[in-house]
Design an enzyme around this catalytic site. Structure first.
Site, PDB file in Angstrom:
ATOM      1  N   TRP B 106      -5.140   9.915   5.364  1.00 58.48           N
ATOM      2  CA  TRP B 106      -5.395   9.925   3.928  1.00 58.48           C
ATOM      3  C   TRP B 106      -5.176   8.499   3.454  1.00 58.48           C
ATOM      4  CZ3 TRP B 106      -3.768   9.000  -0.974  1.00 58.48           C
ATOM      5  CH2 TRP B 106      -4.222   9.839  -2.005  1.00 58.48           C
ATOM      6  N   ASP B 125      -0.307  11.139   9.667  1.00 54.05           N
ATOM      7  CA  ASP B 125       0.628  12.191  10.043  1.00 54.05           C
ATOM      8  C   ASP B 125       1.023  12.055  11.509  1.00 54.05           C
ATOM      9  OD1 ASP B 125       0.559  13.197   7.527  1.00 54.05           O
ATOM     10  OD2 ASP B 125      -0.844  14.820   7.974  1.00 54.05           O
TER      11      ASP B 125
END
Lengths: 125, 184
Positions: B106, B125
């Site tokens: 993101w 992540d």
């Protein structure tokens, strides 16, 4: 790999070498903010996201050109028609190997993004 | 006494007659300060250019939670939605041992409170172990609904990794932003 990724992004933004104008800098910034998260800064993609070099096969046909703009990630990008046209021309030139192509215009982008694809995988030419 | 010695002596005496000692000290001081301000060695000039190239690095000496990578309020965490890797055996830039950083991320911008500039922040992540469970944060600035997947932090960004089991999130700096992300 992650260090290479971060360094690549830093070079992309932090180093002004090779940026010939303010527009080019904005276009590269638009690529980092809107494309690189999924397609990665080197446009290599991943197991679930296509590499942007695949634009070669699409840019050569009318259906392929339309697909490149109508695919939801492009059509819904929070950019003006002008900036989106410049961004897509940058992507095709920078990561593809197509020798020549007719650049996208803001008018063409405006017309095509108004009808985004509902099922991009099945609609791919 | 050689001719050179006589010339030096004469010049020095002439200088002493024209200038007061304070005036001489002042001029010498200005010369020294000027030399320090304008480096003349090429190595020093090159080092200066390097500093300019690194100007995209934001100030990190921020007092309070906005400067603490283990807090939700940390300035790079403006769009965070998940567990902080800083609390899970990793850091804001590195995954904990036994996990893998997802290749997809993101991407958004956060404003540094010290210099007031926006920076591109990449949230990668770390995947491969179950939920960390510590330091959960949910700030979501600039987050979009899931039908804008490239700017929604509610999808599993471990999708590009070899395992889709989410553990925690990092917040990598990717340079100065030309403008704040348009969703803000």
């Amino acid at each position: 790999m992650r260090r290479v990724f971060v360094v690549a992004v830093l070079l992309f933004i932090g180093d002004g070498a090779g940026v010939s104008s303010a527009d080019d800098a904005v276009t590269r910034f638009d690529f980092v903010l809107n494309c690189s998260g999924c397609h990665r800064t080197d446009a290599s993609g991943s197991a679930t996201v296509p590499a942007l070099g695949e634009t070669d096969a699409l840019i050569a046909t009318r259906e392929g050109r339309d697909y490149l703009i109508r695919v939801p990630g492009v059509a819904q990008a929070p950019l003006s028609d002008e900036r989106l046209a410049r961004l897509m021309n940058f992507v095709v030139r920078e990561f593809g190997r197509a020798p020549e192509f007719e650049p996208f215009t803001a008018v063409e982008v405006s017309r095509l993004r108004a009808v985004p694809l509902r099922s991009p995988l099945s609609a791919r030419p | 006494m050689s001719g050179f010695d006589r010339w030096v002596e004469g010049s020095t005496r002439a200088l002493a007659r024209r200038l007061s000692r304070r005036s001489l000290l002042r001029r010498v001081g200005v010369a020294l300060a000027g030399a320090a301000a304008f480096p003349v060695l090429p190595v020093a000039r090159a080092a200066g250019e390097g500093d300019a190239a690194r100007a995209a690095a934001p100030p990190e000496t921020i007092d309070g939670p906005a400067g603490d990578p283990s807090r939700c309020e940390y300035w790079r965490h403006c769009a965070i939605d998940g567990f902080l890797c800083s609390c899970c055996g990793g850091s804001q830039t590195a995954c904990p041992p036994g996990t893998e950083m997802s290749p997809i991320s993101w991407v958004g911008t956060c404003r540094n409170p010290l210099d007031g500039k926006d920076y591109v922040i990449v949230y990668n992540d770390c995947c491969g172990r179950g939920f960390c469970g510590r330091c959960f944060c949910n700030r979501n600035e600039g987050d979009r609904p899931i039908y804008h997947p490239y700017r929604s932090n509610d999808i599993n960004w471990c999708g590009g990794a070899s395992t889709q089991v989410y553990h925690c999130s990092t917040a990598l700096l990717a340079g100065l932003a030309l403008e704040a992300q348009p969703e803000k």
